[in-house]
Design a protein around this motif. Structure first.
Motif, PDB file in Angstrom:
ATOM      1  N   ASN A 162      -9.657  -2.478   6.231  1.00  0.00           N
ATOM      2  CA  ASN A 162      -9.168  -3.724   6.995  1.00  0.00           C
ATOM      3  C   ASN A 162      -7.916  -3.597   7.910  1.00  0.00           C
ATOM      4  O   ASN A 162      -7.210  -4.560   8.379  1.00  0.00           O
ATOM      5  N   HIS A 163      -7.481  -2.486   8.031  1.00  0.00           N
ATOM      6  CA  HIS A 163      -6.331  -1.963   8.715  1.00  0.00           C
ATOM      7  C   HIS A 163      -5.030  -2.871   8.287  1.00  0.00           C
ATOM      8  O   HIS A 163      -4.101  -3.112   8.890  1.00  0.00           O
ATOM      9  N   THR A 164      -4.795  -2.954   6.825  1.00  0.00           N
ATOM     10  CA  THR A 164      -3.569  -3.360   6.243  1.00  0.00           C
ATOM     11  C   THR A 164      -2.910  -2.646   5.370  1.00  0.00           C
ATOM     12  O   THR A 164      -1.998  -2.810   4.674  1.00  0.00           O
ATOM     13  N   SER A 165      -3.201  -1.165   5.644  1.00  0.00           N
ATOM     14  CA  SER A 165      -2.646  -0.084   4.677  1.00  0.00           C
ATOM     15  C   SER A 165      -1.134   0.162   5.056  1.00  0.00           C
ATOM     16  O   SER A 165      -0.524   0.649   4.130  1.00  0.00           O
TER      17      SER A 165
ATOM     18  N   PRO B  27       0.158   4.222  10.242  1.00  0.00           N
ATOM     19  CA  PRO B  27       0.137   3.923  11.572  1.00  0.00           C
ATOM     20  C   PRO B  27      -1.203   4.188  12.320  1.00  0.00           C
ATOM     21  O   PRO B  27      -1.851   4.758  11.690  1.00  0.00           O
ATOM     22  N   ARG B  28      -1.286   3.974  13.524  1.00  0.00           N
ATOM     23  CA  ARG B  28      -2.557   4.215  14.356  1.00  0.00           C
ATOM     24  C   ARG B  28      -3.031   5.550  14.404  1.00  0.00           C
ATOM     25  O   ARG B  28      -4.378   5.661  14.110  1.00  0.00           O
TER      26      ARG B  28
ATOM     27  N   ALA C 125       4.247   2.058   8.551  1.00  0.00           N
ATOM     28  CA  ALA C 125       4.859   1.299   9.473  1.00  0.00           C
ATOM     29  C   ALA C 125       5.197  -0.075   8.947  1.00  0.00           C
ATOM     30  O   ALA C 125       6.089  -0.672   9.635  1.00  0.00           O
ATOM     31  N   TYR C 126       4.615  -0.458   7.854  1.00  0.00           N
ATOM     32  CA  TYR C 126       5.086  -1.800   7.284  1.00  0.00           C
ATOM     33  C   TYR C 126       4.638  -1.720   5.748  1.00  0.00           C
ATOM     34  O   TYR C 126       3.727  -0.731   5.599  1.00  0.00           O
ATOM     35  N   GLN C 127       4.786  -2.843   5.154  1.00  0.00           N
ATOM     36  CA  GLN C 127       4.518  -2.939   3.766  1.00  0.00           C
ATOM     37  C   GLN C 127       2.829  -3.266   3.590  1.00  0.00           C
ATOM     38  O   GLN C 127       2.549  -4.027   4.379  1.00  0.00           O
TER      39      GLN C 127
ATOM     40  N   TYR D   6      -4.380  -2.087  13.803  1.00  0.00           N
ATOM     41  CA  TYR D   6      -5.442  -1.173  14.013  1.00  0.00           C
ATOM     42  C   TYR D   6      -5.003   0.373  13.853  1.00  0.00           C
ATOM     43  O   TYR D   6      -4.090   0.727  14.478  1.00  0.00           O
ATOM     44  N   SER D   7      -5.984   1.144  12.840  1.00  0.00           N
ATOM     45  CA  SER D   7      -5.408   2.420  12.542  1.00  0.00           C
ATOM     46  C   SER D   7      -6.724   3.190  12.481  1.00  0.00           C
ATOM     47  O   SER D   7      -7.484   3.090  11.586  1.00  0.00           O
TER      48      SER D   7
END
Length: 367
Positions: free
Chosen positions: A131-134, A137-138, A174-176, A183-184
């Motif tokens: 779900n692209h919350t890891s 980065p893209r 890129a973030y926690q 989107y990655s």
């Protein structure tokens, strides 16, 4: 001036031809004809689009091709296109199939299934990759380190060795994780790679075992040589023939080729309320805002009528695609095309997909 006259005449012919189909399929309308014309005329010579219209679980197919400044109807529902990032929905569906089998849990970290340790001991979960919350980065920062690097086929030489080198020595979040959804391609590519590592099957074998054989998707594959005879040639942003993309280790992010006929079978399976593994992909797992949530693979659009639409688009150097489903009404639209994702008007394809679905839903409302 000449082109305008030709297009007008062709639209009239197209409308007449399509209306004759509408009497048998119940799918085409004057409004849909106009929408297709308005969107397709922005694209170059030899542009081809294949459409699947799903209305209350019934499927109708059509297609158009641009030739000599005209558009003509063509039967291309069995023609093969690259579907790009729609592949991510299939990767997520492989994940949920393994969840239903009890072989993993969505919130398991993927680390235990990798033959190497991730830098800084990061621990992305299966859910976060899907779900692209890891926080990944893209794209990996060493993506263009592949030798040789070919902009016309950019993923071809990015293999497992480069992915491992990146994940063990270079990766930075890129973030926690869980903080937001960005989107990655890297995340979904890694997800597919982990699934192959834990099962001992390559990505194509996983697709065949869990999805393609189950839904009789006989023309769908990641092995382009198997479908060369029915493959529509991709076009670059200027309308010239271009290379197909080979995704190598990132195949789960965008490496599937398919047809509207096959994708319609997969779409119809989404309407089966007893299909637990596909239902899991459509459950919201992260809310982006009031209008958009993320499932596993799917983007979930919340409409003003409080209906949820499940959608994904795809794009490669020679192709653009889109799928939008309304599972409550058993409606949907699928578009495959050989319009480059780099063509300035390529977003029109997703716009057209949503617009055509609105005409189907509106038609049912008026009945």
């Amino acid at each position: 001036m000449k082109e305008g006259i030709v297009l007008t005449l062709v639209l009239m012919l197209l409308a007449a031809s399509v209306r004759s189909q509408a009497q048998s399929s119940g799918c085409w309308t004057k409004q849909q004809e106009q929408l297709i014309f308005e969107h397709v005329r922005a694209f170059p010579e030899q542009t081809q689009m294949a459409y699947a219209f799903i209305e209350n679980g019934a499927v109708a197919f059509s297609g158009v091709i641009v030739e000599s400044d005209t558009m003509r109807l063509v039967d291309n529902h069995q023609k093969v296109f690259e579907i790009g990032s729609i592949s991510k929905v299939f990767t997520a569906s492989l994940l949920t199939a393994l969840v239903v089998e009890g072989k993993l849990s969505l919130d398991d970290p993927v680390n235990d299934h990798l033959p190497f340790a991730l830098r800084d001991s990061i621990r992305p979960t299966f859910r976060q990759l899907a779900n692209h919350t890891s926080g990944l980065p893209r794209m990996p920062s060493n993506f263009d380190a592949a030798v040789p690097f070919d902009p016309a086929n950019p993923y071809r030489n990015y293999g497992a060795d480069l992915l491992e080198a990146y994940l063990t020595t270079q990766v930075e979040l890129a973030y926690q994780p869980g903080e937001r959804s960005e989107y990655s391609n890297l995340g979904t590519g890694l997800l597919a790679y982990v699934l192959t590592q834990m099962t001992g099957l390559d990505y194509q074998e996983l697709l065949e075992k869990y999805l393609f054989s189950k839904y009789n998707m006989i023309a769908s594959t990641t092995r382009r040589k198997e479908v060369t005879s029915c493959l529509v040639s991709g076009l670059d942003q200027s309308g010239k023939a271009t290379s197909n993309w080979d995704f190598s280790v990132m195949v789960g992010a965008g490496g599937i080729l398919s047809t509207t006929e096959d994708l319609a079978k997969f779409a119809l399976a989404q309407f089966d309320e007893s299909n637990r593994e596909l239902e899991l992909t459509r459950l919201p797992t992260f809310e982006v805002n009031e209008q958009l949530a993320i499932g596993l693979g799917w983007h979930i659009v919340k409409t003003p009528a409080e209906t949820e639409l499940y959608c994904h688009n795809g794009g490669t150097g020679g192709y653009s695609s889109s799928i939008v489903l309304d599972t409550d009404r058993r409606n949907g639209v699928i578009i495959l095309s050989n319009v480059s994702a780099f063509h300035p008007e390529s977003p029109k394809i997703e716009q057209l997909c949503f617009s055509l679905l609105r005409t189907i839903n509106q038609s049912l409302k008026e009945q």
